[in-house]
Each structure stands twice: as structure tokens, then as C-alpha cells.
Design a protein around this motif. Structure first.
Motif, PDB file in Angstrom:
ATOM      1  N   ASP A  84       0.852  -1.189   0.000  1.00 27.10           N
ATOM      2  CA  ASP A  84       0.000   0.000   0.000  1.00 27.10           C
ATOM      3  C   ASP A  84       0.884   1.235   0.000  1.00 27.10           C
ATOM      4  O   ASP A  84       1.720   1.412   0.890  1.00 27.10           O
ATOM      5  CB  ASP A  84      -0.918   0.016   1.219  1.00 27.10           C
ATOM      6  N   LEU A  85       0.700   2.064  -1.004  1.00 24.93           N
ATOM      7  CA  LEU A  85       1.451   3.303  -1.073  1.00 24.93           C
ATOM      8  C   LEU A  85       0.795   4.345  -0.175  1.00 24.93           C
ATOM      9  O   LEU A  85      -0.419   4.297   0.070  1.00 24.93           O
ATOM     10  CB  LEU A  85       1.492   3.804  -2.512  1.00 24.93           C
ATOM     11  N   PRO A  86       1.567   5.302   0.328  1.00 26.27           N
ATOM     12  CA  PRO A  86       0.965   6.383   1.108  1.00 26.27           C
ATOM     13  C   PRO A  86      -0.062   7.159   0.281  1.00 26.27           C
ATOM     14  O   PRO A  86       0.003   7.185  -0.950  1.00 26.27           O
ATOM     15  CB  PRO A  86       2.158   7.274   1.467  1.00 26.27           C
ATOM     16  N   SER A 117      -0.480  10.282  -0.162  1.00 26.73           N
ATOM     17  CA  SER A 117       0.053  11.396  -0.956  1.00 26.73           C
ATOM     18  C   SER A 117       0.574  10.923  -2.308  1.00 26.73           C
ATOM     19  O   SER A 117       0.442  11.620  -3.313  1.00 26.73           O
ATOM     20  CB  SER A 117       1.168  12.107  -0.182  1.00 26.73           C
ATOM     21  N   ILE A 118       1.146   9.741  -2.361  1.00 21.21           N
ATOM     22  CA  ILE A 118       1.634   9.199  -3.633  1.00 21.21           C
ATOM     23  C   ILE A 118       0.481   8.582  -4.420  1.00 21.21           C
ATOM     24  O   ILE A 118       0.409   8.706  -5.647  1.00 21.21           O
ATOM     25  CB  ILE A 118       2.745   8.149  -3.392  1.00 21.21           C
ATOM     26  N   ASP A 119      -0.425   7.926  -3.731  1.00 22.22           N
ATOM     27  CA  ASP A 119      -1.541   7.258  -4.394  1.00 22.22           C
ATOM     28  C   ASP A 119      -2.493   8.252  -5.053  1.00 22.22           C
ATOM     29  O   ASP A 119      -3.183   7.909  -6.006  1.00 22.22           O
ATOM     30  CB  ASP A 119      -2.286   6.384  -3.390  1.00 22.22           C
ATOM     31  N   ASP A 120      -2.547   9.500  -4.548  1.00 18.76           N
ATOM     32  CA  ASP A 120      -3.378  10.524  -5.183  1.00 18.76           C
ATOM     33  C   ASP A 120      -2.796  10.969  -6.520  1.00 18.76           C
ATOM     34  O   ASP A 120      -3.530  11.340  -7.432  1.00 18.76           O
ATOM     35  CB  ASP A 120      -3.510  11.748  -4.264  1.00 18.76           C
ATOM     36  N   VAL A 121      -1.481  10.926  -6.647  1.00 18.35           N
ATOM     37  CA  VAL A 121      -0.817  11.408  -7.853  1.00 18.35           C
ATOM     38  C   VAL A 121      -0.671  10.303  -8.896  1.00 18.35           C
ATOM     39  O   VAL A 121      -0.853  10.525 -10.085  1.00 18.35           O
ATOM     40  CB  VAL A 121       0.577  11.988  -7.502  1.00 18.35           C
ATOM     41  N   VAL A 122      -0.348   9.090  -8.447  1.00 15.93           N
ATOM     42  CA  VAL A 122      -0.058   7.981  -9.355  1.00 15.93           C
ATOM     43  C   VAL A 122      -1.038   6.847  -9.083  1.00 15.93           C
ATOM     44  O   VAL A 122      -1.199   6.425  -7.945  1.00 15.93           O
ATOM     45  CB  VAL A 122       1.388   7.477  -9.146  1.00 15.93           C
ATOM     46  N   SER A 132      -1.433   3.376  -8.833  1.00 20.90           N
ATOM     47  CA  SER A 132      -0.446   2.305  -8.723  1.00 20.90           C
ATOM     48  C   SER A 132      -0.861   1.055  -9.503  1.00 20.90           C
ATOM     49  O   SER A 132      -0.006   0.349 -10.041  1.00 20.90           O
ATOM     50  CB  SER A 132      -0.205   1.956  -7.252  1.00 20.90           C
TER      51      SER A 132
END
Length: 74
Positions: free
Chosen positions: A22-24, A26-31, A33
Motif C-alpha cells: 500500500d502506497l501512502p 500522498s503518492i496514491d493521489d498522484v499515481v 499504482s
């Protein structure tokens, strides 16, 4: 790109695509996954196929040597 790079891309892509980590937020909003994972899987498979095709072509290559030495003197 060799077979090793293709396998690495394939494994990383499957980790992202299947949600093994699970990505954080903040990263999951941009990319996305999951989408990134499937793209990496496709690139990894393509790299493996291209490496195998190039290796097969290299194995079929023949070399002809033309030896033009003068005949031995008696």
C-alpha cells in the motif's frame, strides 16, 4: 534491455498491480499504482520477448572466412 531487466520490471509491475504493498495516500493521489503496475508488466514482458528474439537471431548468424594465402612453395 536483457532478460534480467524484463524479469525485474515484471515483478515490480505485479507487486503494484496486485496491490501487494500500500502506497501512502500522498503518492496514491498522484499515481494510480494499479495502472502503473500493469504498464510495468507489459514493458517487462516486451523486454523478455525482445531479448529472446535478439538472442535467437544472434545464435543463427554464420561467419564465412575467405582465406587467400598463396599456395605452399615446394
Amino acid at each position: 534491455m536483457g532478460i534480467g531487466l524484463g524479469i525485474v520490471l515484471l515483478v515490480i509491475g505485479l507487486v503494484f498491480a496486485l496491490g501487494a504493498i500500500d502506497l501512502p495516500a500522498s503518492i496514491d493521489d498522484v499515481v494510480a499504482s494499479e495502472t502503473l503496475g500493469w504498464i510495468l508488466v507489459a514493458v517487462g514482458v516486451l523486454a523478455i520477448v525482445l531479448a529472446l528474439v535478439m538472442n535467437a537471431q544472434r545464435a543463427r548468424t554464420t561467419h564465412v572466412v575467405d582465406d587467400r594465402r598463396p599456395p605452399p612453395q615446394v
